[in-house]
Write a protein that holds these residues in place. Structure first.
Motif, PDB file in Angstrom:
ATOM      1  N   VAL A   1      63.170  68.232  46.968  1.00  0.00           N
ATOM      2  CA  VAL A   1      63.512  68.029  45.557  1.00  0.00           C
ATOM      3  C   VAL A   1      62.573  68.778  44.625  1.00  0.00           C
ATOM      4  N   ALA A   2      61.297  68.858  44.958  1.00  0.00           N
ATOM      5  CA  ALA A   2      60.283  69.372  44.026  1.00  0.00           C
ATOM      6  C   ALA A   2      60.665  70.712  43.379  1.00  0.00           C
ATOM      7  N   PRO A   3      61.076  71.740  44.142  1.00  0.00           N
ATOM      8  CA  PRO A   3      61.403  73.013  43.478  1.00  0.00           C
ATOM      9  C   PRO A   3      62.658  72.928  42.605  1.00  0.00           C
ATOM     10  N   TYR A   4      63.644  72.101  42.994  1.00  0.00           N
ATOM     11  CA  TYR A   4      64.838  71.940  42.174  1.00  0.00           C
ATOM     12  C   TYR A   4      64.502  71.218  40.871  1.00  0.00           C
ATOM     13  N   TYR A   5      63.643  70.218  40.947  1.00  0.00           N
ATOM     14  CA  TYR A   5      63.219  69.491  39.758  1.00  0.00           C
ATOM     15  C   TYR A   5      62.554  70.446  38.768  1.00  0.00           C
ATOM     16  N   ALA A   6      61.653  71.297  39.278  1.00  0.00           N
ATOM     17  CA  ALA A   6      60.982  72.266  38.413  1.00  0.00           C
ATOM     18  C   ALA A   6      61.980  73.252  37.813  1.00  0.00           C
ATOM     19  N   LYS A   7      62.945  73.686  38.620  1.00  0.00           N
ATOM     20  CA  LYS A   7      63.937  74.641  38.121  1.00  0.00           C
ATOM     21  C   LYS A   7      64.791  74.027  37.020  1.00  0.00           C
ATOM     22  N   PHE A   8      65.248  72.777  37.215  1.00  0.00           N
ATOM     23  CA  PHE A   8      66.070  72.124  36.201  1.00  0.00           C
ATOM     24  C   PHE A   8      65.297  71.938  34.905  1.00  0.00           C
ATOM     25  N   LEU A   9      64.039  71.542  34.984  1.00  0.00           N
ATOM     26  CA  LEU A   9      63.259  71.360  33.763  1.00  0.00           C
ATOM     27  C   LEU A   9      63.014  72.689  33.055  1.00  0.00           C
ATOM     28  N   ALA A  10      62.870  73.766  33.821  1.00  0.00           N
ATOM     29  CA  ALA A  10      62.690  75.079  33.206  1.00  0.00           C
ATOM     30  C   ALA A  10      63.968  75.526  32.493  1.00  0.00           C
ATOM     31  N   LEU A  11      65.114  75.240  33.112  1.00  0.00           N
ATOM     32  CA  LEU A  11      66.394  75.634  32.504  1.00  0.00           C
ATOM     33  C   LEU A  11      66.801  74.694  31.374  1.00  0.00           C
ATOM     34  N   TRP A  12      66.613  73.387  31.599  1.00  0.00           N
ATOM     35  CA  TRP A  12      67.070  72.373  30.652  1.00  0.00           C
ATOM     36  C   TRP A  12      65.954  71.339  30.474  1.00  0.00           C
ATOM     37  N   PRO A  13      65.001  71.605  29.587  1.00  0.00           N
ATOM     38  CA  PRO A  13      63.825  70.739  29.467  1.00  0.00           C
ATOM     39  C   PRO A  13      64.090  69.367  28.861  1.00  0.00           C
ATOM     40  N   THR A  14      65.255  69.173  28.260  1.00  0.00           N
ATOM     41  CA  THR A  14      65.606  67.880  27.667  1.00  0.00           C
ATOM     42  C   THR A  14      67.005  67.484  28.111  1.00  0.00           C
ATOM     43  N   VAL A  15      67.325  66.211  27.968  1.00  0.00           N
ATOM     44  CA  VAL A  15      68.661  65.754  28.330  1.00  0.00           C
ATOM     45  C   VAL A  15      69.711  66.399  27.421  1.00  0.00           C
ATOM     46  N   GLN A  16      69.330  66.677  26.173  1.00  0.00           N
ATOM     47  CA  GLN A  16      70.264  67.340  25.264  1.00  0.00           C
ATOM     48  C   GLN A  16      70.570  68.765  25.735  1.00  0.00           C
ATOM     49  N   ALA A  17      69.549  69.454  26.241  1.00  0.00           N
ATOM     50  CA  ALA A  17      69.767  70.804  26.756  1.00  0.00           C
ATOM     51  C   ALA A  17      70.681  70.770  27.971  1.00  0.00           C
ATOM     52  N   LEU A  18      70.477  69.795  28.853  1.00  0.00           N
ATOM     53  CA  LEU A  18      71.344  69.674  30.020  1.00  0.00           C
ATOM     54  C   LEU A  18      72.773  69.353  29.605  1.00  0.00           C
ATOM     55  N   ALA A  19      72.935  68.500  28.601  1.00  0.00           N
ATOM     56  CA  ALA A  19      74.279  68.154  28.125  1.00  0.00           C
ATOM     57  C   ALA A  19      75.005  69.379  27.583  1.00  0.00           C
ATOM     58  N   GLY A  20      74.264  70.317  27.001  1.00  0.00           N
ATOM     59  CA  GLY A  20      74.886  71.505  26.424  1.00  0.00           C
ATOM     60  C   GLY A  20      75.118  72.630  27.412  1.00  0.00           C
ATOM     61  N   ALA A  21      74.702  72.441  28.649  1.00  0.00           N
ATOM     62  CA  ALA A  21      74.888  73.488  29.662  1.00  0.00           C
ATOM     63  C   ALA A  21      76.343  73.549  30.112  1.00  0.00           C
TER      64      ALA A  21
END
Length: 342
Positions: free
Chosen positions: A54-74
């Motif tokens: 999980v660790a590298p995926y977690y880092a990748k997601f936070l780099a791409l979408w650092p907030t829940v709002q950013a993830l929602a807009g993806a």
């Protein structure tokens, strides 16, 4: 047990204060908890997946979408591609849907009941987020906690029938304060000391009152039913290449590997084999094998430089295939096809 329930929680929390694992989604003991987005994201990823994976995926997601709002807009295809290789792809679809729901509501619910309303959030994730992110008293039971509790109380009932008793026993030792730290302490104890094989009882802070250890064979807990043999399925994947591009399709939104980009195939599923090799100019590039939770798959890979693709799809540059976010099975098939065509 000879030790009181209070002694169990106090002893374990004192151990955790000294031995807590350092994880990217966790605050050290005594410090303010991480923001709910980070706790929720990590717990979704950690379902049936190891911390190391999980660790590298977690880092990748936070780099791409650092907030829940950013993830929602993806865009969902981008989320699915970033998830590729982590498995259990319904988690990624639910993750994106839940991010949209949280953003629309103005923030995360702070109770188990409220968290359960989010897509993909079941009893475990709701309890973990409520306890770790919001400090709520919640009974958090994952596989590590199951193992610790069945040994601590020598629960003889096999899984999954034992889960009600495990939850009741976990509830009996969960403190009213520091419930999040207690849950993480139980997880750490199971991951580092009370391990599936060869538990390190001499290092365990709860060894003195452990009924499983008193039996002389703590590793037999939790009691599990005999494993059933997984069925073997067969299928075929197709590599159609033109001008340095390969034809990719998007799998249906539900079902196996739903919503992911993939090579065309012959309709294999968990319930049965595919239809086999289609008619036409195909060359056998070999076979790849992949294990799913409930079945194993043997996938033949066929290559053609001249066949016309059927249905909807897109031509994807072969030299950028890593950017397509193929799930592990089709990444294996693509590697086999590329090796077989040379």
């Amino acid at each position: 047990m000879s030790a009181s329930d209070l002694t169990v929680s106090e002893t374990l929390l004192a151990w955790y204060d000294r031995h807590a694992r350092s994880l990217p989604w966790r605050s050290p003991p005594g410090e303010p908890p991480p923001e709910p987005y980070r706790v929720w994201l990590s717990e979704v990823m950690l379902q049936q997946t190891t911390t190391a994976a999980v660790a590298p995926y977690y880092a990748k997601f936070l780099a791409l979408w650092p907030t829940v709002q950013a993830l929602a807009g993806a865009e969902e295809p981008d989320v699915m591609a970033a998830w590729a290789g982590l498995g259990y792809y319904s988690r990624a679809r639910n993750l994106h849907a839940a991010a949209k729901a949280v953003t629309a509501a103005g923030g995360f619910p702070d109770t188990e009941t409220g968290l359960r309303t989010l897509p993909g959030v079941g009893a475990y994730i709701a309890a973990a987020v409520a306890a770790i992110a919001f400090g709520r008293r919640a009974v958090v039971v994952d596989a590590n906690v199951e193992r610790v509790v069945t040994r601590l109380f020598a629960i003889e009932t096999p899984l999954p029938q034992a889960r009600r008793a495990i939850r009741e026993r976990t509830d009996s030792i969960t403190p009213d304060t520091r419930a999040g730290d207690f849950a993480q302490a139980m997880m750490d104890l199971g991951a580092t000391v009370c391990t599936p094989r060869d538990p390190r009882c001499l290092l365990c802070p709860l060894a003195g009152g452990c009924e499983g250890r008193a039996t002389g064979y703590p590793a037999r807990f939790p009691v599990k039913p005999a494993k059933k043999a997984k069925p073997q399925r067969k299928g075929t994947a197709l590599w159609i290449e033109r001008g340095g591009a390969v034809w990719l399709v998007r799998r249906p939104g539900t079902g196996m590997l739903g919503g992911m980009r993939a090579l065309p195939d012959d309709g294999w599923s968990a319930r049965g084999d595919g239809t086999g090799a289609p008619a036409g100019d195909w060359r056998d590039a070999g076979t790849v094998r992949h294990g799913f939770t409930h079945f194993d798959l043997e996938l033949a890979v066929l290559v053609s430089p001249s066949e016309e693709p059927a249905g909807e799809g897109q031509w994807w540059p072969v030299d950028r295939l890593e950017d397509a976010g193929l799930p592990t099975l089709f990444a294996k098939a693509a590697a086999r096809a590329r090796a077989g065509r040379d």
